[in-house]
Design a protein around this motif. Structure first.
Motif, short mmCIF file in Angstrom:
data_model
loop_
_atom_site.label_atom_id
_atom_site.label_comp_id
_atom_site.label_asym_id
_atom_site.label_seq_id
_atom_site.Cartn_x
_atom_site.Cartn_y
_atom_site.Cartn_z
N ARG A 1 0.91 -1.13 -0.08
CA ARG A 1 -0.11 -0.12 -0.06
C ARG A 1 0.77 1.25 0.07
O ARG A 1 1.83 1.25 0.54
N ILE A 2 0.50 2.11 -0.79
CA ILE A 2 1.06 3.36 -0.82
C ILE A 2 0.29 4.40 -0.63
O ILE A 2 -0.87 4.56 -1.26
N VAL A 3 0.70 5.68 0.05
CA VAL A 3 -0.17 6.90 0.04
C VAL A 3 0.39 8.02 -0.52
O VAL A 3 1.52 8.36 -0.27
N LEU A 4 -0.09 8.69 -1.56
CA LEU A 4 0.52 9.71 -2.22
C LEU A 4 -0.33 11.18 -2.03
O LEU A 4 -1.43 11.03 -1.93
N ASP A 5 0.58 12.06 -1.87
CA ASP A 5 0.08 13.51 -1.91
C ASP A 5 -0.14 13.90 -3.35
O ASP A 5 0.86 13.93 -3.99
#
Length: 330
Positions: free
Chosen positions: A38-42
């Motif tokens: 899982r990745i979280v991007l701005d």
């Protein structure tokens, strides 16, 4: 007419992306036991639900993407994917192709944190009034219990400082997770916000080591510690009025700690936890015990005890923390 249609686009954009990026691509309908990341991007530029749908649709088309959750309110996009079939650079490129931009993608792609997508961290105002260095166990316990009673959650933890809650998920669907988060935090009037990027990475490292984290009802230990701190403060007031033997001081401390610890474990409602009269009722019982132990002339009045250990917690809104006795500065 054309201008009007374009201005109102956000209200009907979902029609063009009805399946959205949250749909699992058909190639993955079969059971796939490979590990996901899982990745979280701005993401810069999202201003409406149509923006979310555009990103979710574009990224969702990538082979290897399991789910996408874009949130314009937080300018973030969370992607769960199979690293064996798609990489982070492809995901970032897909977002940038929509016209919305991953903020500083060169920096982001090298600092992004990944795990198997089953842990989320939320910043919370659950610091103990009596001891600002620890969390308020009595305030946090109902929140953690509600999470752990859900079939969507395996475990719920509070860091010792009372500033972050960690939720270990058994439910992979992000919308189900979001709905539960809103439900629990709203019910308990906790103003929480999800920690992403650097905040996520920092807490993940600490959480994996399980240093200074308490699970579920283990936060009772914080309540016991808080009760002991209140006892120490009340004893300061008593000793100003009379000299205490070591034996009497120990008995008083045990009784005070016992009374407040019992209250923190068994209060009926959050209103009681934030009501000065609830604390005065315990102080009344403590005074009676002290009168019998060292004599009424040697014990402060209930109001004196309350005044000594609390300013009625005027700085507390009784929602983000308890209204327990505050230690005066100095």
């Amino acid at each position: 007419v054309f201008a009007g249609l374009m201005l109102s686009f956000p209200s009907y954009a979902h029609i063009f992306y009805s399946n959205g990026g949250n749909q699992t691509p058909s190639v993955f309908i079969e059971q796939d036991t490979t590990k996901t990341n899982r990745i979280v991007l701005d993401v810069k530029g999202m201003t409406c639900a149509g923006c979310e749908a555009s990103i979710e649709h574009k990224v969702g088309l990538l082979e290897g993407v399991k789910s996408v959750d874009a949130i314009y309110a937080t300018s973030s996009t969370t992607i769960e994917y199979y690293p064996s079939k798609v990489n982070q650079s492809d995901i970032i490129d897909a977002i940038n192709e929509t016209g919305y931009k991953v903020i500083d993608d060169q920096k982001t792609s090298s600092t992004i944190t990944t795990d198997n997508g089953n842990v989320s961290f939320y910043k919370v105002p659950l610091v103990c009034n009596a001891a600002p260095t620890i969390g308020c166990g009595s305030r946090a316990k109902p929140v953690l219990n509600d999470f752990e009673n859900s079939e969507s959650v395996d475990e719920a933890w509070l860091n010792r400082a009372g500033t972050v809650i960690a939720v270990v998920w058994s439910e992979p669907d992000f919308m189900t997770r979001r709905n539960l988060i809103n439900q629990v935090f709203t019910k308990h009037k906790v103003n929480a916000s999800e920690l992403l990027m650097d905040g996520y990475a920092e807490n993940l490292e600490s959480f994996q080591a399980k240093s200074d984290w308490l699970k579920g009802s283990d936060v009772d230990k914080l309540s016991k510690e808080e009760a002991g701190i209140i006892a120490d403060q009340i004893l300061v007031s008593i000793k100003k009025k009379s000299s205490l033997s070591a034996s009497d001081e120990a008995k008083l401390k045990d009784k005070i700690t016992e009374k407040f610890y019992d209250f923190f474990l068994n209060f009926e409602s959050m209103k009681d936890l934030g009501n000065p009269e609830s604390y005065k009722a315990r102080l009344s019982e403590i005074k009676k015990f002290g009168d019998d132990l060292i004599g009424s002339d040697n014990m402060p009045t209930v109001d004196e005890l309350w005044s000594a250990c609390s300013s009625a917690a005027k700085s507390c809104d009784h929602q983000g923390c308890s209204a327990s006795c505050k230690i005066p500065k100095g």
